[in-house]
Write a protein that holds these residues in place. Structure first.
Motif, PDB file in Angstrom:
ATOM      1  N   SER A 234     -41.943  19.242  10.329  1.00  0.00           N
ATOM      2  CA  SER A 234     -40.795  19.109  10.775  1.00  0.00           C
ATOM      3  C   SER A 234     -40.458  20.346  11.788  1.00  0.00           C
ATOM      4  O   SER A 234     -39.606  19.823  12.882  1.00  0.00           O
ATOM      5  CB  SER A 234     -39.503  19.424   9.786  1.00  0.00           C
ATOM      6  OG  SER A 234     -39.663  18.518   8.916  1.00  0.00           O
ATOM      7  N   GLY A 235     -40.894  21.302  11.860  1.00  0.00           N
ATOM      8  CA  GLY A 235     -40.895  22.462  12.942  1.00  0.00           C
ATOM      9  C   GLY A 235     -41.713  21.931  14.049  1.00  0.00           C
ATOM     10  O   GLY A 235     -41.363  22.435  15.402  1.00  0.00           O
ATOM     11  N   VAL A 240     -41.245  13.003  14.647  1.00  0.00           N
ATOM     12  CA  VAL A 240     -42.192  12.241  13.659  1.00  0.00           C
ATOM     13  C   VAL A 240     -41.592  12.504  12.265  1.00  0.00           C
ATOM     14  O   VAL A 240     -41.599  11.576  11.316  1.00  0.00           O
ATOM     15  CB  VAL A 240     -43.613  12.732  13.869  1.00  0.00           C
ATOM     16  CG1 VAL A 240     -44.633  11.760  12.799  1.00  0.00           C
ATOM     17  CG2 VAL A 240     -43.924  12.234  15.451  1.00  0.00           C
ATOM     18  N   ALA A 241     -41.455  13.827  11.783  1.00  0.00           N
ATOM     19  CA  ALA A 241     -41.160  13.919  10.294  1.00  0.00           C
ATOM     20  C   ALA A 241     -39.802  13.508  10.084  1.00  0.00           C
ATOM     21  O   ALA A 241     -39.544  13.080   8.709  1.00  0.00           O
ATOM     22  CB  ALA A 241     -41.147  15.647  10.138  1.00  0.00           C
ATOM     23  N   ALA A 242     -38.960  13.209  11.059  1.00  0.00           N
ATOM     24  CA  ALA A 242     -37.451  12.371  10.577  1.00  0.00           C
ATOM     25  C   ALA A 242     -37.646  11.182   9.936  1.00  0.00           C
ATOM     26  O   ALA A 242     -36.717  10.910   9.283  1.00  0.00           O
ATOM     27  CB  ALA A 242     -36.702  12.502  11.779  1.00  0.00           C
ATOM     28  N   TRP A 243     -38.700  10.495  10.120  1.00  0.00           N
ATOM     29  CA  TRP A 243     -38.959   9.037   9.899  1.00  0.00           C
ATOM     30  C   TRP A 243     -39.336   8.938   8.363  1.00  0.00           C
ATOM     31  O   TRP A 243     -39.215   8.005   7.874  1.00  0.00           O
ATOM     32  CB  TRP A 243     -39.929   8.298  10.784  1.00  0.00           C
ATOM     33  CG  TRP A 243     -39.287   7.875  11.925  1.00  0.00           C
ATOM     34  CD1 TRP A 243     -39.548   8.815  13.077  1.00  0.00           C
ATOM     35  CD2 TRP A 243     -38.513   6.945  12.553  1.00  0.00           C
ATOM     36  NE1 TRP A 243     -38.952   8.355  14.168  1.00  0.00           N
ATOM     37  CE2 TRP A 243     -38.171   7.196  13.657  1.00  0.00           C
ATOM     38  CE3 TRP A 243     -38.066   5.675  11.937  1.00  0.00           C
ATOM     39  CZ2 TRP A 243     -37.531   6.289  14.709  1.00  0.00           C
ATOM     40  CZ3 TRP A 243     -37.420   4.923  12.622  1.00  0.00           C
ATOM     41  CH2 TRP A 243     -37.060   5.073  13.856  1.00  0.00           C
ATOM     42  N   TYR A 266     -32.309   6.488   7.583  1.00  0.00           N
ATOM     43  CA  TYR A 266     -32.202   5.361   6.535  1.00  0.00           C
ATOM     44  C   TYR A 266     -33.753   5.214   6.081  1.00  0.00           C
ATOM     45  O   TYR A 266     -33.778   4.565   4.912  1.00  0.00           O
ATOM     46  CB  TYR A 266     -31.728   4.189   7.210  1.00  0.00           C
ATOM     47  CG  TYR A 266     -30.208   4.277   7.393  1.00  0.00           C
ATOM     48  CD1 TYR A 266     -29.222   5.136   7.092  1.00  0.00           C
ATOM     49  CD2 TYR A 266     -29.635   3.765   8.944  1.00  0.00           C
ATOM     50  CE1 TYR A 266     -27.954   5.382   7.628  1.00  0.00           C
ATOM     51  CE2 TYR A 266     -28.338   3.914   9.427  1.00  0.00           C
ATOM     52  CZ  TYR A 266     -27.627   4.719   8.515  1.00  0.00           C
ATOM     53  OH  TYR A 266     -26.350   5.077   9.058  1.00  0.00           O
ATOM     54  N   ILE A 267     -34.721   4.957   6.943  1.00  0.00           N
ATOM     55  CA  ILE A 267     -36.065   4.952   6.537  1.00  0.00           C
ATOM     56  C   ILE A 267     -36.536   5.938   5.444  1.00  0.00           C
ATOM     57  O   ILE A 267     -37.070   5.545   4.647  1.00  0.00           O
ATOM     58  CB  ILE A 267     -36.924   4.708   7.678  1.00  0.00           C
ATOM     59  CG1 ILE A 267     -36.397   3.203   8.412  1.00  0.00           C
ATOM     60  CG2 ILE A 267     -38.175   4.642   7.194  1.00  0.00           C
ATOM     61  CD1 ILE A 267     -37.329   2.973   9.749  1.00  0.00           C
ATOM     62  N   ALA A 268     -36.342   7.206   5.961  1.00  0.00           N
ATOM     63  CA  ALA A 268     -36.488   8.419   5.083  1.00  0.00           C
ATOM     64  C   ALA A 268     -35.995   8.314   3.634  1.00  0.00           C
ATOM     65  O   ALA A 268     -36.679   8.558   2.736  1.00  0.00           O
ATOM     66  CB  ALA A 268     -36.150   9.729   5.592  1.00  0.00           C
ATOM     67  N   ALA A 269     -34.735   8.007   3.474  1.00  0.00           N
ATOM     68  CA  ALA A 269     -34.001   7.677   2.137  1.00  0.00           C
ATOM     69  C   ALA A 269     -34.483   6.418   1.636  1.00  0.00           C
ATOM     70  O   ALA A 269     -34.821   6.537   0.483  1.00  0.00           O
ATOM     71  CB  ALA A 269     -32.621   7.390   2.566  1.00  0.00           C
ATOM     72  N   ALA A 270     -34.779   5.215   2.185  1.00  0.00           N
ATOM     73  CA  ALA A 270     -35.363   4.127   1.626  1.00  0.00           C
ATOM     74  C   ALA A 270     -36.914   4.418   1.079  1.00  0.00           C
ATOM     75  O   ALA A 270     -37.146   4.121  -0.145  1.00  0.00           O
ATOM     76  CB  ALA A 270     -35.493   3.227   2.562  1.00  0.00           C
ATOM     77  N   LEU A 271     -37.691   5.303   1.768  1.00  0.00           N
ATOM     78  CA  LEU A 271     -39.111   5.720   1.089  1.00  0.00           C
ATOM     79  C   LEU A 271     -38.875   6.588   0.010  1.00  0.00           C
ATOM     80  O   LEU A 271     -39.583   6.448  -0.930  1.00  0.00           O
ATOM     81  CB  LEU A 271     -39.995   6.473   2.329  1.00  0.00           C
ATOM     82  CG  LEU A 271     -40.304   5.500   3.473  1.00  0.00           C
ATOM     83  CD1 LEU A 271     -40.863   6.397   4.600  1.00  0.00           C
ATOM     84  CD2 LEU A 271     -41.292   4.540   3.227  1.00  0.00           C
TER      85      LEU A 271
END
Length: 289
Positions: A234-235, A240-243, A266-271
């Protein structure tokens, strides 16, 4: 010639049918036909345990050994120390996005010690076969997992409260010398939402790792390495990390990442939800022997 039987058939008592086994709907307290009433201890052993008793057993296992108690004492102290460092050493630029970042940082690294206790509780049950007594008393895997989830729920509430108290006490003095308004006075809802969602994501990630890996050492290593890897990425590459990083979700809830597309959250939460479903399915089919 055949010998006559005695007594004659007309005088013999009729044969009694053998006692039948209890049917699923038959009450235990009345006993089985022909055997009399069952003793009280057998009725108690055959009774389904209450869910509150299962939850109490999980809380006792959460602090069963000396090492567990040490972690429970060190965990809040470490969270307070890390929160104090994050809120006082960060240089706030005046924007509310910069002000919310220390709170998100507290919620990622602050609960590491107590979340490790949660991972050890969930994964160690299968490694050391201590899940067998619980499943013998009540064979429902979902009730067993729900009882352990109550422990995670308690950690979620404690972590969110500690983070809110620390941020409320330490963050405003850090920006009082700047000509900006504190985020607590400007957008208190964003602060509360970040604390609630951030603590939930941190505890949920620890619980998912514990459910997926039935080995305490492997689960703890995976949990710690994943947290460091997500935050490092994330740093270095936030776009990229946001996905796929779950620890970017609290910042998106607080709208601290305006440059990133909403679809990434939304994709990160779905994962995260999909990985939780996989963990539940594997948990239900795991062998306890």
């Amino acid at each position: 010639m055949p010998q006559p039987s005695w007594p004659p058939p007309a005088m013999q008592p009729p044969m009694q049918p053998p006692p039948s086994a209890p049917q699923p709907g038959m009450p235990i307290s009345g006993g089985m036909p022909g055997l009399g009433p069952q003793p009280p201890w057998l009725a108690m052993a055959l009774r389904r345990p209450r869910f509150a008793r299962l939850v109490g057993a999980e809380f006792r296992k959460f602090a069963a050994t000396i090492s567990d108690r040490i972690l429970l004492v060190v965990g809040p102290v470490a969270m307070i120390a890390f929160g104090s460092l994050a809120c006082t050493q960060n240089v706030f630029e005046g924007t509310w996005q910069a002000q919310i970042l220390p709170l998100a940082t507290i919620l990622v690294y602050g609960p590491l010690v107590t979340n490790c206790s949660l991972v050890k509780l969930v994964s160690g049950e299968w490694q050391y076969r201590s899940a067998q007594p619980t499943l013998l008393v009540q064979p429902s895997r979902l009730r067993y997992m729900a009882a352990q989830s109550v422990v995670a729920l308690a950690l979620w509430i404690v972590h969110a409260l500690i983070a809110l108290v620390l941020y409320s006490l330490l963050a405003p003095p850090s920006i009082e010398n700047r000509d900006v308004q504190s985020l607590l006075g400007l957008r208190p809802g964003a602060v509360v939402a970040t604390a609630v969602v951030g603590a939930l994501v941190a505890v949920a990630w620890a619980l998912i790792i514990g459910l997926l890996l039935p080995n305490a050492a492997a689960a703890l290593t995976t949990y710690l390495v994943s947290v460091v890897a997500f935050t490092t990425l994330s740093g270095l590459a936030p776009n990229v990390a946001a996905w796929f990083s779950p620890f970017r979700i609290p910042l998106a809830v607080a709208a601290a990442d305006d440059a990133l597309p909403p679809a990434s959250t939304y994709i990160a939460a779905a994962l995260l939800v999909g990985l939780a479903l996989v963990a539940v399915l594997r948990y239900r089919k795991r062998e306890a022997a």
